[in-house]
Design a protein around this motif. Structure first.
Motif, PDB file in Angstrom:
ATOM      1  N   VAL A  78       0.550  -1.318  -0.332  1.00  0.00           N
ATOM      2  CA  VAL A  78       0.065   0.371  -0.154  1.00  0.00           C
ATOM      3  C   VAL A  78       0.285   1.065   0.276  1.00  0.00           C
ATOM      4  N   ASP A  79       0.543   2.260  -0.140  1.00  0.00           N
ATOM      5  CA  ASP A  79       1.090   3.833  -1.035  1.00  0.00           C
ATOM      6  C   ASP A  79       1.246   4.174   0.669  1.00  0.00           C
ATOM      7  N   SER A  80       2.863   4.578   0.279  1.00  0.00           N
ATOM      8  CA  SER A  80       3.695   4.807   2.198  1.00  0.00           C
ATOM      9  C   SER A  80       3.626   4.118   3.240  1.00  0.00           C
ATOM     10  N   GLU A  81       3.329   2.485   2.893  1.00  0.00           N
ATOM     11  CA  GLU A  81       4.114   1.072   4.097  1.00  0.00           C
ATOM     12  C   GLU A  81       5.691   2.037   4.112  1.00  0.00           C
ATOM     13  N   LEU A  82       6.341   2.219   3.220  1.00  0.00           N
ATOM     14  CA  LEU A  82       7.677   2.121   3.152  1.00  0.00           C
ATOM     15  C   LEU A  82       8.304   2.658   4.044  1.00  0.00           C
ATOM     16  N   ASP A  83       7.704   4.444   3.757  1.00  0.00           N
ATOM     17  CA  ASP A  83       7.725   5.551   5.366  1.00  0.00           C
ATOM     18  C   ASP A  83       7.634   5.396   6.029  1.00  0.00           C
TER      19      ASP A  83
END
Length: 176
Positions: free
Chosen positions: A149-154
């Motif tokens: 999901v978008d932003s999970e690495l952040d």
């Protein structure tokens, strides 16, 4: 300086990506080494914190049958590891020096889907009289093979930075 090992199991690359992002966040305050679960050195002496992550398979930690299923889903000849997080953690039961653990997993982001590899791993370590330094964390994927999901690495980098609060001044002793 604090030494942290990030150990991960990954089938489709999502957990490996999260492990890398967590390691980035950890590097703000610790010496970090990162290992796929099938390459972890046997000697844990000098390790102050183990950050361990794996994919959630069939509501928990992977097993040989779920890893074989993942290999079939890959369908490209890549070999999925024979040794998962479950087997590695079980092999540590007789280890003399076991640092505290922090667990994460990747799982499908769907309402009411039960199970967490991280929670199962933490329970396994507690049964073996190990120390779990913080609550397990899940990072979300959109489907069985991902992507994240978008932003999970952040969020993973931020979680890695936040783990500095669980290693106390005595290095290797959980706080709280």
């Amino acid at each position: 300086m604090v030494t942290v090992w990030v150990v991960y199991e990954s089938m489709f690359g999502n957990t490996r990506a999260v492990a890398g992002a967590v390691a980035e966040g950890l590097r703000d305050w610790a010496w970090v080494e990162q290992y796929p679960v099938d390459t972890v050195p046997p000697d844990l002496i000098g390790v102050d914190l183990l950050v361990v992550g794996g994919p959630t398979h069939a509501f928990g930690l992977s097993r040989p049958s779920t890893r074989a299923d993942a290999q079939r889903q890959l369908g490209d000849g890549r070999v999925v590891t024979d040794r998962g997080i479950r087997e590695w953690l079980e092999s540590l039961a007789d280890e003399r020096h076991t640092p505290p653990f922090a667990f994460f997993d990747t799982r499908v982001n769907r309402p009411r889907v039960p199970g967490s590899a991280a929670r199962r791993a933490a329970a396994l370590v507690r049964r073996q009289h190990g120390s779990v330094a913080t609550r397990p964390v899940s990072f979300w994927v959109t489907g069985t093979q991902g992507p994240l999901v978008d932003s999970e690495l952040d969020r993973a980098r931020s979680w890695g930075r936040s783990l500095s609060t669980v290693v106390g001044p005595g290095l290797g002793r959980p706080v709280g």
